[in-house]
Design an enzyme around this catalytic site. Structure first.
Site, PDB file in Angstrom:
ATOM      1  N   ARG A 171      -5.261  -1.486 -17.640  1.00  0.00           N
ATOM      2  CA  ARG A 171      -4.376  -0.784 -16.557  1.00  0.00           C
ATOM      3  C   ARG A 171      -4.466   0.554 -17.025  1.00  0.00           C
ATOM      4  NH1 ARG A 171       1.890  -1.297 -14.567  1.00  0.00           N
ATOM      5  NH2 ARG A 171       1.560   0.281 -13.133  1.00  0.00           N
ATOM      6  N   HIS A 172      -4.623   1.708 -16.449  1.00  0.00           N
ATOM      7  CA  HIS A 172      -4.575   2.935 -16.782  1.00  0.00           C
ATOM      8  C   HIS A 172      -3.409   3.419 -17.290  1.00  0.00           C
ATOM      9  CE1 HIS A 172      -1.818   3.886 -13.761  1.00  0.00           C
ATOM     10  NE2 HIS A 172      -2.322   3.372 -12.892  1.00  0.00           N
ATOM     11  N   GLY A 173      -3.396   4.507 -18.129  1.00  0.00           N
ATOM     12  CA  GLY A 173      -2.308   4.847 -18.923  1.00  0.00           C
ATOM     13  C   GLY A 173      -1.208   5.485 -17.790  1.00  0.00           C
TER      14      GLY A 173
ATOM     15  N   GLU B 245      -6.297   0.888  -6.667  1.00  0.00           N
ATOM     16  CA  GLU B 245      -4.951   0.504  -6.557  1.00  0.00           C
ATOM     17  C   GLU B 245      -4.865  -0.109  -5.162  1.00  0.00           C
ATOM     18  OE1 GLU B 245      -2.583  -1.235  -7.323  1.00  0.00           O
ATOM     19  OE2 GLU B 245      -1.414  -0.076  -8.682  1.00  0.00           O
TER      20      GLU B 245
END
Length: 237
Positions: free
Chosen positions: A8-10, A87
């Site tokens: 999951r992206h930062g 998303e």
């Protein structure tokens, strides 16, 4: 066993501000960049030979992938970017502060919008500040105006089956940098998580979820690489 790393992206600017982000292109914060680099350092220590990577077309996921690859010294890795990994679209909630929205509509209603499997939020109005119909990355795409987790899975799964799964079946260790709900959809599919429990599965930012798969893409092991920031894991099928 073939290895699949889900990242999951930062942390993004809107994660920090506690706003519904969805398809809006919020960038990484300094902390998010650090989380992405940390993901790369952890993945560099894994006994794997990552040869393929996939991201959404959203900046926070793309930059997370590149920062991780930089730490892995694998910036040469071919990366495919596709909107099917975006998303979940939060519709008319996009841009709203989550706490303020709960105060206005009630916590129970907001919980339904956020955490039910098949009930989407109200649709985004055409012409809204957050209307992406003129964004060049979505040219020719019928952009949704809202999504539930179910409809997110409906778009993620065909992409998985057509583009990602064949490489894994062939034995290619693969990385995916995406988002809380698009990754939640993949986890639901891979681990056969029931509809009523998948929405409670939390995926932390910037902590790779490493899954080992057998030749039939059945998970045989799963773990977060940063144990101190790990959340609960899905049961093996």
């Amino acid at each position: 066993m073939t290895k699949l790393a889900l990242i999951r992206h930062g942390q993004s600017a809107w994660n920090l501000e506690n706003r519904f982000t969805g398809w809006w292109d919020a960038d990484l914060t300094a902390q998010g960049e650090a989380e992405a680099r940390h993901s790369g350092k952890l993945l560099a220590e894994v006994d794997a030979d990552f040869r393929a990577g996939f991201t959404s077309v959203q900046t926070r996921a793309i930059r997370t992938m590149w920062l991780a690859l930089t730490e892995m010294k694998r910036v040469w890795l071919p990366i495919e970017k596709d909107w099917h990994l975006n998303e979940r679209h939060y519709g008319g909630l996009t841009g709203l502060n989550k706490a303020e929205t709960a105060a206005k509509h009630g916590e129970d209603q907001v919980h339904v919008w956020r955490r039910s499997y098949d009930i989407p939020p109200p649709p985004l109005e055409v012409g809204s500040t957050f209307d992406l119909s003129t964004d060049p990355r979505y040219r020719g795409i019928d952009i949704p105006n809202t999504e539930s987790l179910k409809t997110t899975l409906d778009r993620v799964l065909p992409y998985w089956q057509q583009k990602i799964a064949p490489g894994l079946i062939a034995g290619t260790d693969t990385m995916i940098a995406a988002h809380g709900n698009s990754l939640r959809a993949l986890v639901k599919h891979l681990f056969n998580v029931p509809d009523e429990t998948i929405t409670g599965l939390e995926i932390p930012t910037g902590n790779p979820l490493l899954i080992e798969l057998d030749p039939n893409l059945k998970p045989v092991s799963v773990r977060y690489l940063d144990a101190e920031r790990a959340h609960s894991l899905p049961d093996l099928p």
